[in-house]
Write an enzyme that holds these catalytic residues in place. Structure first.
Site, PDB file in Angstrom:
ATOM      1  N   CYS A 149       9.349   2.187   3.519  1.00  0.00           N
ATOM      2  CA  CYS A 149      11.056   0.943   3.019  1.00  0.00           C
ATOM      3  C   CYS A 149      12.078   1.338   3.500  1.00  0.00           C
ATOM      4  O   CYS A 149      12.515   0.046   4.169  1.00  0.00           O
ATOM      5  CB  CYS A 149      10.289  -0.688   1.823  1.00  0.00           C
TER       6      CYS A 149
ATOM      7  N   GLU B  60      -4.753  -3.738  -1.363  1.00  0.00           N
ATOM      8  CA  GLU B  60      -6.103  -3.487  -1.513  1.00  0.00           C
ATOM      9  C   GLU B  60      -6.404  -2.217  -0.937  1.00  0.00           C
ATOM     10  O   GLU B  60      -7.750  -1.905  -0.717  1.00  0.00           O
ATOM     11  CB  GLU B  60      -7.367  -4.606  -1.542  1.00  0.00           C
ATOM     12  N   ARG B  61      -5.797  -1.640  -0.390  1.00  0.00           N
ATOM     13  CA  ARG B  61      -5.894  -0.842   0.985  1.00  0.00           C
ATOM     14  C   ARG B  61      -5.849   1.053  -0.195  1.00  0.00           C
ATOM     15  O   ARG B  61      -6.608   1.758   0.134  1.00  0.00           O
ATOM     16  CB  ARG B  61      -4.683  -0.438   1.722  1.00  0.00           C
TER      17      ARG B  61
ATOM     18  N   SER C 204       5.283  -7.218   2.747  1.00  0.00           N
ATOM     19  CA  SER C 204       6.075  -7.021   4.488  1.00  0.00           C
ATOM     20  C   SER C 204       6.827  -8.586   4.173  1.00  0.00           C
ATOM     21  O   SER C 204       6.290  -9.802   3.312  1.00  0.00           O
ATOM     22  CB  SER C 204       5.316  -7.362   5.536  1.00  0.00           C
TER      23      SER C 204
ATOM     24  N   LYS D  99      -1.279  -7.217  -8.907  1.00  0.00           N
ATOM     25  CA  LYS D  99      -2.118  -6.567  -8.142  1.00  0.00           C
ATOM     26  C   LYS D  99      -2.011  -6.332  -6.872  1.00  0.00           C
ATOM     27  O   LYS D  99      -0.634  -6.317  -5.854  1.00  0.00           O
ATOM     28  CB  LYS D  99      -2.518  -8.472  -7.412  1.00  0.00           C
TER      29      LYS D  99
ATOM     30  N   GLU E 109       9.624  -3.862  13.022  1.00  0.00           N
ATOM     31  CA  GLU E 109       9.318  -3.418  11.813  1.00  0.00           C
ATOM     32  C   GLU E 109       7.386  -2.545  12.539  1.00  0.00           C
ATOM     33  O   GLU E 109       6.431  -2.830  11.808  1.00  0.00           O
ATOM     34  CB  GLU E 109       9.049  -3.289  10.440  1.00  0.00           C
TER      35      GLU E 109
ATOM     36  N   PHE F 147       0.758  -1.226  -0.046  1.00  0.00           N
ATOM     37  CA  PHE F 147       0.068  -0.027   0.332  1.00  0.00           C
ATOM     38  C   PHE F 147       0.464   0.971  -0.009  1.00  0.00           C
ATOM     39  O   PHE F 147       0.541   2.262  -0.386  1.00  0.00           O
ATOM     40  CB  PHE F 147      -0.891   0.231   0.944  1.00  0.00           C
TER      41      PHE F 147
HETATM   42  P1  NAD Z   1       2.014  -6.387   2.738  1.00  0.00           P
HETATM   43  O1  NAD Z   1       2.889  -7.988   2.768  1.00  0.00           O
HETATM   44  O2  NAD Z   1      -0.020  -6.079   3.849  1.00  0.00           O
HETATM   45  O3  NAD Z   1       0.910  -6.268   1.574  1.00  0.00           O
HETATM   46  C1  NAD Z   1       1.201  -6.539   0.432  1.00  0.00           C
HETATM   47  C2  NAD Z   1       0.961  -7.286  -0.604  1.00  0.00           C
HETATM   48  O4  NAD Z   1       0.296  -8.419   0.267  1.00  0.00           O
HETATM   49  C3  NAD Z   1      -0.615  -6.798  -1.673  1.00  0.00           C
HETATM   50  O5  NAD Z   1      -0.468  -6.907  -2.377  1.00  0.00           O
HETATM   51  C4  NAD Z   1      -1.629  -7.760   0.030  1.00  0.00           C
HETATM   52  O6  NAD Z   1      -2.741  -7.252  -0.318  1.00  0.00           O
HETATM   53  C5  NAD Z   1      -0.835  -9.423  -0.772  1.00  0.00           C
HETATM   54  N1  NAD Z   1      -0.805  -9.841   0.490  1.00  0.00           N
HETATM   55  C6  NAD Z   1      -1.337  -9.601   2.395  1.00  0.00           C
HETATM   56  N2  NAD Z   1      -1.391 -10.923   2.710  1.00  0.00           N
HETATM   57  C7  NAD Z   1      -1.117 -12.007   2.281  1.00  0.00           C
HETATM   58  C8  NAD Z   1      -1.539 -13.108   2.265  1.00  0.00           C
HETATM   59  N3  NAD Z   1      -1.252 -13.706   3.282  1.00  0.00           N
HETATM   60  N4  NAD Z   1      -1.061 -13.663   1.535  1.00  0.00           N
HETATM   61  C9  NAD Z   1      -1.050 -13.289   0.008  1.00  0.00           C
HETATM   62  N5  NAD Z   1      -1.206 -11.993  -0.036  1.00  0.00           N
HETATM   63  C10 NAD Z   1      -1.128 -11.307   0.680  1.00  0.00           C
HETATM   64  O7  NAD Z   1       2.420  -5.151   2.979  1.00  0.00           O
HETATM   65  P2  NAD Z   1       1.886  -3.927   2.980  1.00  0.00           P
HETATM   66  O8  NAD Z   1       1.406  -4.073   4.940  1.00  0.00           O
HETATM   67  O9  NAD Z   1       1.390  -2.930   2.169  1.00  0.00           O
HETATM   68  O10 NAD Z   1       3.005  -2.442   2.805  1.00  0.00           O
HETATM   69  C11 NAD Z   1       4.180  -2.505   3.746  1.00  0.00           C
HETATM   70  C12 NAD Z   1       5.280  -3.473   3.649  1.00  0.00           C
HETATM   71  O11 NAD Z   1       5.985  -3.699   2.707  1.00  0.00           O
HETATM   72  C13 NAD Z   1       6.282  -3.163   5.021  1.00  0.00           C
HETATM   73  O12 NAD Z   1       6.845  -4.280   6.050  1.00  0.00           O
HETATM   74  C14 NAD Z   1       6.866  -2.453   3.975  1.00  0.00           C
HETATM   75  O13 NAD Z   1       8.750  -2.454   4.669  1.00  0.00           O
HETATM   76  C15 NAD Z   1       6.811  -3.177   2.828  1.00  0.00           C
HETATM   77  N6  NAD Z   1       7.893  -2.574   1.495  1.00  0.00           N
HETATM   78  C16 NAD Z   1       8.765  -3.153   1.278  1.00  0.00           C
HETATM   79  C17 NAD Z   1       9.613  -2.714   0.761  1.00  0.00           C
HETATM   80  C18 NAD Z   1      11.176  -3.047  -0.602  1.00  0.00           C
HETATM   81  O14 NAD Z   1      11.597  -2.244  -1.038  1.00  0.00           O
HETATM   82  N7  NAD Z   1      11.627  -3.810   0.330  1.00  0.00           N
HETATM   83  C19 NAD Z   1       8.971  -1.318  -0.357  1.00  0.00           C
HETATM   84  C20 NAD Z   1       7.925  -0.906   0.369  1.00  0.00           C
HETATM   85  C21 NAD Z   1       7.256  -1.594   0.580  1.00  0.00           C
END
Ligand code: NAD
Length: 498
Positions: free
Chosen positions: A281, A176-177, A226, A173, A382, A149
C-alpha cells in the site's frame, strides 16, 4: 491436501465450517492447501469465546499482561525466519522482504510492551476544595481485525499486540489468500502464556466479515484493504454502532526534482515500485518527473527496472517474486494493455515474462509506462502490481497540485537536494505519510500509520498513540472524601468549583 483451520478458544478447530477456498503457491502456480471459510455460526462461537475471555483478561494486571507481551516478542523474533518462509510460500514475496515485514510487525509488539507507560492516566489534585479529578482509559471488549493479503504478518500486528495490551480480546479475520502465518502467530501467543480466547483467528470470506460487522458483541473493527471494501466496512460497522478504522488503497506519487541525485533517486524509485511486486500500500506507483531531466530519469529508471531479478520468493537470488494469484496477474497485464491502448509509451514491458522452471507461476515483470496522463486507467486506478507510471510536471507546485487532485492520500515522497522545496512539499500535500528522499515512509511503531482521503475511513490511524486511543475509552473520575467534621452543604445549582 492440507486444510487450514480456525483458532478458537486456544486451539485449532474446524468448528462448523465446510466451505473452503484454495491457497496457491504463486511461484509454482499450484494449489498447496485449502482454507476453511467460516459461517456466521462459527463467528458466533469465536466471538462468544472472546467475550468470555475478556471478563478475566480485562481484569489481568498490567504487570502480567506485559510479561505475556515480552514473551510473545521473544517468540516472534525466534520464529521470524519460519514466518517469513510461510509468507513467501503463500504471498509470493521474496524471503528477505518477508523478513523485513516480520521485523516491522515485531516493532509494534515492542511498542506494546511499553503498555504500563502508555496507559498512564492523569491526575489533578484539589480542582475544587477537597475535590480531585483523575482520568484513565479502559479496554472496549471484543475487537475485530480484518486484514489484506499483502502483509499477512505485519498488518495484523499493527492491531493485535496493541489491542491485547490494552486489555481487549481480539478476533482476526486474515486474508483467505495467505492464511497460514496467522495460525503460527496464534500458537506463539498461546506459548507466550496468553489465556485461551484472547487471540482468535477465523478464516473466511465476505460471509465471515459480515457476521463480524453485525455481531452485537464486537465493539470495534479495524480494517485494512482496498478502498471499496474499506468504505463498505466503515459504513456497515458504523451503522451497527461500532468504533471503526478502515484503511483503504493507495496511489502513491514520488516526485523527482531536477536537483535530485539521479542515481540515488532512480535506484530508490525502482525498488519502491517493484519491491514485493508492487503489492504494497506504500509502493510508489506514479513517478512525477519535474522539469527538463525527465527523459534522462525515465531512461535510467527503465534500465534499472529491466535489470530486476525476478524469480521464486524462496530463491535468494530473487529481488522480486510473483504476484499473489493468476487473477491478480491477469488484472495487472490488462492494465498494461490499457495503458498502451490509451497512448502511454512502454519503456519496459513486463508482460509475458517466463521464469525458467516456474512456467506456471504468477509472474509479471517490472513495467515502466512513460508519458502517462491523468485520464488514463493506469494513473487513475490502483494497479497493485510492478507497474510504474511516469507523469511529468513543470515545477514542484504543479507536482503538489497533481497529488492533491488524486482521490487517494496514503503516502508520497520527494527526491530533492533542496530543503526549501521539501518543506513546501511536506506542508502542501494532502497525504498522511511523507518521505523526503525516503521512498516508502512507513512510520515507526511509536508513531501512527494512516492515510488521508480515500485511503482512510474513520478518524484513527493504526498503532502508536492513535492505536492506544482507538482500543480504549476514557473514564474521568471526580472524587471527594469529605471530612466528617466539615460537612459540605448540597446545592441545587449546577456544580461549580469553590
Ligand atoms: P481486499 O479489500 O480485497 O481484502 C481485504 C480483506 O477484506 C480480506 O480479509 C478479505 O477477505 C475481505 N473482503 C474482501 N472482499 C470483501 C467483501 N466484499 N465484503 C467483506 N469483506 C471482504 O484487499 P486485498 O486485495 O487483500 O489487499 C490489497 C489492498 O489492500 C490494496 O488496495 C492495498 O492498497 C490495501 N492495503 C492498504 C493498506 C493501508 O495501510 N492503507 C495496507 C495494506 C494493504
Amino acid at each position: 491436501m492440507r486444510t487450514i483451520e480456525h483458532w478458537i478458544g486456544g486451539a485449532a478447530t474446524r468448528a462448523g465450517s465446510t466451505r473452503t477456498a484454495p491457497v496457491w503457491n504463486p511461484a509454482t502456480g499450484q494449489q498447496q492447501a485449502e482454507v476453511l471459510l467460516a459461517e456466521p455460526s462459527d463467528i458466533d462461537l469465536a466471538v462468544s469465546a472472546a467475550a468470555k475471555a475478556f471478563e478475566s483478561w480485562s481484569q489481568t494486571s498490567l504487570t502480567k499482561r506485559t510479561k505475556v507481551l515480552f514473551a510473545f516478542r521473544e517468540l516472534v523474533s525466534r520464529h521470524a525466519r519460519q514466518l517469513a518462509e510461510i509468507i513467501a510460500d503463500e504471498h509470493g514475496k521474496v524471503v528477505s522482504d518477508a523478513l523485513g515485514e516480520v521485523q516491522r510487525g515485531l516493532e509494534v509488539v515492542e511498542f506494546a510492551c511499553g503498555i504500563p507507560h502508555l496507559l498512564k492516566g492523569d491526575f489533578s489534585d484539589q480542582v475544587s476544595t477537597g475535590v480531585d479529578v483523575y482520568g484513565f482509559r479502559e479496554p472496549l471488549g471484543v475487537v475485530a481485525g480484518i486484514t489484506p493479503f499483502n502483509f499477512p504478518v505485519m498488518v495484523p500486528m499493527w492491531m493485535h499486540p496493541v489491542a491485547i495490551a490494552c486489555g481487549n480480546t481480539f478476533v482476526l479475520k486474515p486474508s483467505e489468500r495467505d492464511p497460514s502465518a496467522s495460525q503460527l502467530v496464534a500458537s506463539l501467543w498461546a506459548e507466550a502464556g496468553l489465556p485461551d480466547g484472547v487471540f482468535t483467528v477465523v478464516n473466511g470470506d465476505k460471509a465471515a466479515v459480515d457476521a463480524l460487522l453485525d455481531h452485537p458483541d464486537v465493539a470495534a473493527v479495524s480494517f485494512v484493504g482496498s478502498t471499496p471494501i474499506a468504505k463498505y466496512i466503515h459504513q456497515r460497522a458504523s451503522a451497527n454502532g461500532k468504533r471503526v478504522q478502515a484503511l483503504g488503497g493507495a496511489k502513491n506519487h514520488a516526485v523527482v526534482l531536477p536537483d535530485a541525485d539521479l542515481d540515488f533517486a532512480s535506484d530508490h524509485l525502482v525498488a519502491a515500485a517493484m519491491g514485493s511486486a508492487g503489492e504494497r500500500c506504500m509502493a510508489v506507483s506514479a513517478a512525477v518527473a519535474v522539469g527538463t531531466g525527465a527523459d534522462q530519469l525515465v531512461e535510467t529508471v527503465a534500465a534499472k527496472a529491466a535489470a530486476v531479478r525476478v524469480g521464486p520468493g524462496r530463491d535468494e537470488a530473487s529481488e522480486m517474486g510473483p504476484v499473489v494469484t493468476a487473477a491478480a496477474r491477469d488484472r495487472i497485464t490488462g492494465y498494461i494493455d490499457a495503458g498502451e491502448r490509451q497512448g502511454a509509451t512502454l519503456a519496459v514491458d513486463g508482460r509475458g515474462l517466463v521464469v525458467p522452471g516456474h512456467e506456471d507461476g504468477f509472474f509479471v515483470g517490472p513495467t515502466v509506462l512513460d508519458h502517462v496522463t491523468t485520464e488514463m486507467d493506469v494513473y487513475r486506478d490502483e494497479i497493485f502490481g510492478p507497474v510504474l507510471s511516469v507523469v511529468r510536471a513543470d515545477d514542484v507546485d504543479q507536482a503538489i497540485a497533481l497529488i492533491n487532485q488524486n482521490p487517494y492520500g496514503n503516502g508520497t515522497a520527494i527526491f530533492t537536494g533542496s530543503g526549501e522545496a521539501a518543506r513546501r512539499f511536506q506542508r502542501g500535500v494532502h497525504v498522511g505519510m511523507i518521505g523526503i528522499n525516503v521512498p516508502i515512509p512507513v512510520p515507526m511503531a511509536y508513531y501512527s500509520f494512516g492515510g488521508w482521503k480515500d485511503s482512510l475511513f474513520g478518524q484513527s490511524h493504526v498503532h502508536g498513540p492513535e492505536g492506544i486511543a482507538f482500543y480504549t475509552r476514557a473514564k474521568v473520575v471526580t472524587a471527594r472524601w469529605p471530612r466528617v467534621d466539615h460537612p459540605i452543604a448540597a446545592s441545587y445549582h449546577f456544580p461549580t468549583t469553590t
